[in-house]
Design a protein around this motif. Structure first.
Motif, mmCIF file in Angstrom:
data_model
loop_
_atom_site.group_PDB
_atom_site.id
_atom_site.type_symbol
_atom_site.label_atom_id
_atom_site.label_comp_id
_atom_site.label_asym_id
_atom_site.label_seq_id
_atom_site.Cartn_x
_atom_site.Cartn_y
_atom_site.Cartn_z
ATOM 1 N N ALA A 167 41.318 32.155 30.070
ATOM 2 C CA ALA A 167 40.811 32.706 28.804
ATOM 3 C C ALA A 167 41.942 33.305 27.960
ATOM 4 O O ALA A 167 41.689 33.801 26.862
ATOM 5 N N GLY A 168 43.171 33.289 28.493
ATOM 6 C CA GLY A 168 44.291 33.752 27.670
ATOM 7 C C GLY A 168 45.055 34.942 28.210
ATOM 8 O O GLY A 168 46.011 35.408 27.580
ATOM 9 N N ALA A 169 44.665 35.452 29.382
ATOM 10 C CA ALA A 169 45.407 36.580 29.966
ATOM 11 C C ALA A 169 46.779 36.093 30.456
ATOM 12 O O ALA A 169 46.996 34.890 30.630
ATOM 13 N N ASN A 170 47.690 37.044 30.711
ATOM 14 C CA ASN A 170 49.044 36.633 31.124
ATOM 15 C C ASN A 170 49.718 37.632 32.083
ATOM 16 O O ASN A 170 50.947 37.667 32.157
ATOM 17 N N VAL A 171 48.914 38.436 32.772
ATOM 18 C CA VAL A 171 49.470 39.396 33.732
ATOM 19 C C VAL A 171 48.575 39.419 34.973
ATOM 20 O O VAL A 171 47.346 39.381 34.850
ATOM 21 N N ILE A 172 49.209 39.507 36.152
ATOM 22 C CA ILE A 172 48.461 39.749 37.404
ATOM 23 C C ILE A 172 49.141 40.922 38.110
ATOM 24 O O ILE A 172 50.375 40.971 38.183
ATOM 25 N N THR A 173 48.358 41.837 38.614
ATOM 26 C CA THR A 173 48.906 42.997 39.311
ATOM 27 C C THR A 173 48.658 42.871 40.815
ATOM 28 O O THR A 173 47.519 42.676 41.244
ATOM 29 N N VAL A 174 49.747 42.969 41.571
ATOM 30 C CA VAL A 174 49.683 42.840 43.032
ATOM 31 C C VAL A 174 49.769 44.239 43.647
ATOM 32 O O VAL A 174 50.564 45.075 43.196
ATOM 33 N N ASN A 175 48.974 44.479 44.678
ATOM 34 C CA ASN A 175 48.883 45.826 45.243
ATOM 35 C C ASN A 175 49.870 46.031 46.397
ATOM 36 O O ASN A 175 49.847 45.280 47.377
ATOM 37 N N TYR A 176 50.704 47.057 46.278
ATOM 38 C CA TYR A 176 51.674 47.415 47.321
ATOM 39 C C TYR A 176 51.453 48.829 47.863
ATOM 40 O O TYR A 176 52.335 49.381 48.509
ATOM 41 N N THR A 177 50.283 49.411 47.564
ATOM 42 C CA THR A 177 49.981 50.723 48.136
ATOM 43 C C THR A 177 49.971 50.604 49.666
ATOM 44 O O THR A 177 49.409 49.637 50.193
ATOM 45 N N PRO A 178 50.611 51.543 50.368
ATOM 46 C CA PRO A 178 50.574 51.451 51.834
ATOM 47 C C PRO A 178 49.131 51.294 52.334
ATOM 48 O O PRO A 178 48.223 51.972 51.838
ATOM 49 N N LYS A 179 48.950 50.401 53.305
ATOM 50 C CA LYS A 179 47.583 50.065 53.789
ATOM 51 C C LYS A 179 46.799 51.311 54.183
ATOM 52 O O LYS A 179 45.599 51.420 53.928
ATOM 53 N N ARG A 180 47.471 52.266 54.790
ATOM 54 C CA ARG A 180 46.816 53.483 55.267
ATOM 55 C C ARG A 180 46.102 54.213 54.115
ATOM 56 O O ARG A 180 45.048 54.804 54.287
ATOM 57 N N GLU A 181 46.698 54.155 52.924
ATOM 58 C CA GLU A 181 46.139 54.882 51.783
ATOM 59 C C GLU A 181 45.329 53.987 50.847
ATOM 60 O O GLU A 181 44.455 54.486 50.128
ATOM 61 N N SER A 182 45.606 52.694 50.870
ATOM 62 C CA SER A 182 44.943 51.787 49.927
ATOM 63 C C SER A 182 43.421 51.860 50.055
ATOM 64 O O SER A 182 42.695 51.822 49.061
ATOM 65 N N GLY A 183 42.937 52.003 51.290
ATOM 66 C CA GLY A 183 41.491 52.075 51.521
ATOM 67 C C GLY A 183 40.867 53.360 50.985
ATOM 68 O O GLY A 183 39.645 53.471 50.894
#
Ligand code: SF4
Length: 341
Positions: free
Chosen positions: A272-288
């Motif tokens: 649809a025209g977007a142009n950014v993807i954000t990848v998550n690098y938060t430590p697994k212990r805290e990401s949840g």
């Protein structure tokens, strides 16, 4: 495009919608021939003093949530993963809190030297004072994202329990200081209309920002809006396309909420025209513990981002992105969770 035309396009479907997407893609490809920007996000804390009705990290849930705040070495450890993967945009995100600004300033300086200054550092830490924004900019932050979520003043105050003007004033401070500024809107909030979404798009344009996101509303447990229906994917995609046509140079993310609602939702966002993807690098212990959309949010891995970009027939703009250098970055095939279609 005037407001009436925006409202009409927001409701478009079928063959006309495909034409809208195609027009937006062509404009995106012309203005961003280098491909899709990948950001690496580290969620630095889930503590927030705000009380947004749609967010499980709201102040009223403080006792229920397990609070975390990464220290400098934990942040730098996560950022080292981002650097190892060849990503050059570091995104530090957290709830709104007056604490931690000094520590983050020190971390930002160290991140710059880790990358030999070849890095964009984007922050999303809510409303702070103009002095704090200036301090973080002086330490080396380059961008700041502050979403207004809805431009409808009454609905904003009803759902966020603070005035729209407070956020708009902060956005102006950020622009005055020299940040590249992003804002954003939620699609599908209770009480929202096509008219108010058109106003959202026009407000974002009038702010002279450089980035803007569109997120479909996701009802989250333990929030006042927990039993409301989720926002429409089609409406969100139409809004992305309209923004791309109106603002060809904007960075517009294809957000994880699209994927949460529908497997392949982020490919649809790029289409649809977007142009950014954000990848998550938060430590697994805290990401949840970062319950921005509830406990079962869709966490984007580098492998998923690269598959999504390839699925849209595009390439990552960071040619040095290297999934093989990040053990565990490639997701299993079962990484999707479908809420509904
Ligand atoms: S949406 Fe953002 S500002 Fe609102 S409560 Fe959640 S973390 Fe805080």
């Amino acid at each position: 495009m005037n407001k009436e035309e925006i409202i009409q396009l927001l409701g478009t479907a079928g063959a006309e919608q495909q034409l809208l997407f195609e027009q937006a893609r062509n404009i995106r490809n012309e203005h961003f021939p280098q491909g899709v920007c990948i950001r690496g996000v580290v969620e630095v804390s889930n503590l927030c003093i705000c009380n947004c009705d749609y967010c499980p990290m709201r102040r009223d849930n403080l006792k229920m949530n397990e609070v975390f705040a990464l220290d400098e070495s934990e942040i730098l450890g996560a950022v080292e993963q981002i650097r190892t993967c060849g990503i050059h945009t570091v995104f530090l995100q957290g709830g709104e809190t007056p604490a931690g600004t000094r520590m983050l300033g020190g971390a930002i300086r160290k991140i710059r030297s880790m990358f030999g200054d070849e890095v964009n550092i984007i922050l999303n830490l809510g409303v702070k004072s103009a002095n704090e924004y200036a301090y973080l900019y002086e330490q080396g932050a380059t961008g700041y994202i502050l979403k207004f979520e809805t431009s409808d003043r009454i609905n904003h105050e009803r759902l966020r329990h603070e005035s729209l003007d407070k956020r708009l004033e902060a956005i102006r401070h950020l622009l005055d200081i020299g940040y590249e500024v992003g804002t954003g809107m939620i699609i599908g909030l209770p009480g929202q209309t096509l008219d108010s979404i058109a106003d959202d798009i026009l407000l974002a344009r009038s702010l002279n920002v450089q980035m803007c996101s569109v997120s479909p509303f996701l009802p989250a447990p333990h929030t006042p809006l927990g039993s409301c229906p989720h926002g429409s994917i089609n409406l969100s995609l139409n809004a992305i396309s309209i923004m791309r046509i109106l603002s060809p140079d904007w960075l517009i993310p294809s957000v994880s909420a699209l994927e949460k609602i529908r497997a392949g939702g982020q490919v649809a966002g790029l289409n649809a025209g977007a142009n950014v993807i954000t990848v998550n690098y938060t430590p697994k212990r805290e990401s949840g513990k970062y319950h921005i959309y509830g406990e079962n949010r869709f966490v984007v891995t580098l492998g998923h981002a690269l598959q999504t970009i390839a699925g849209a027939g595009l390439r990552a703009s960071d040619v040095s992105v290297n999934p093989a250098s990040a053990p565990g970055a490639i997701p299993k095939e079962t990484d999707h969770e479908i809420v509904s279609s």
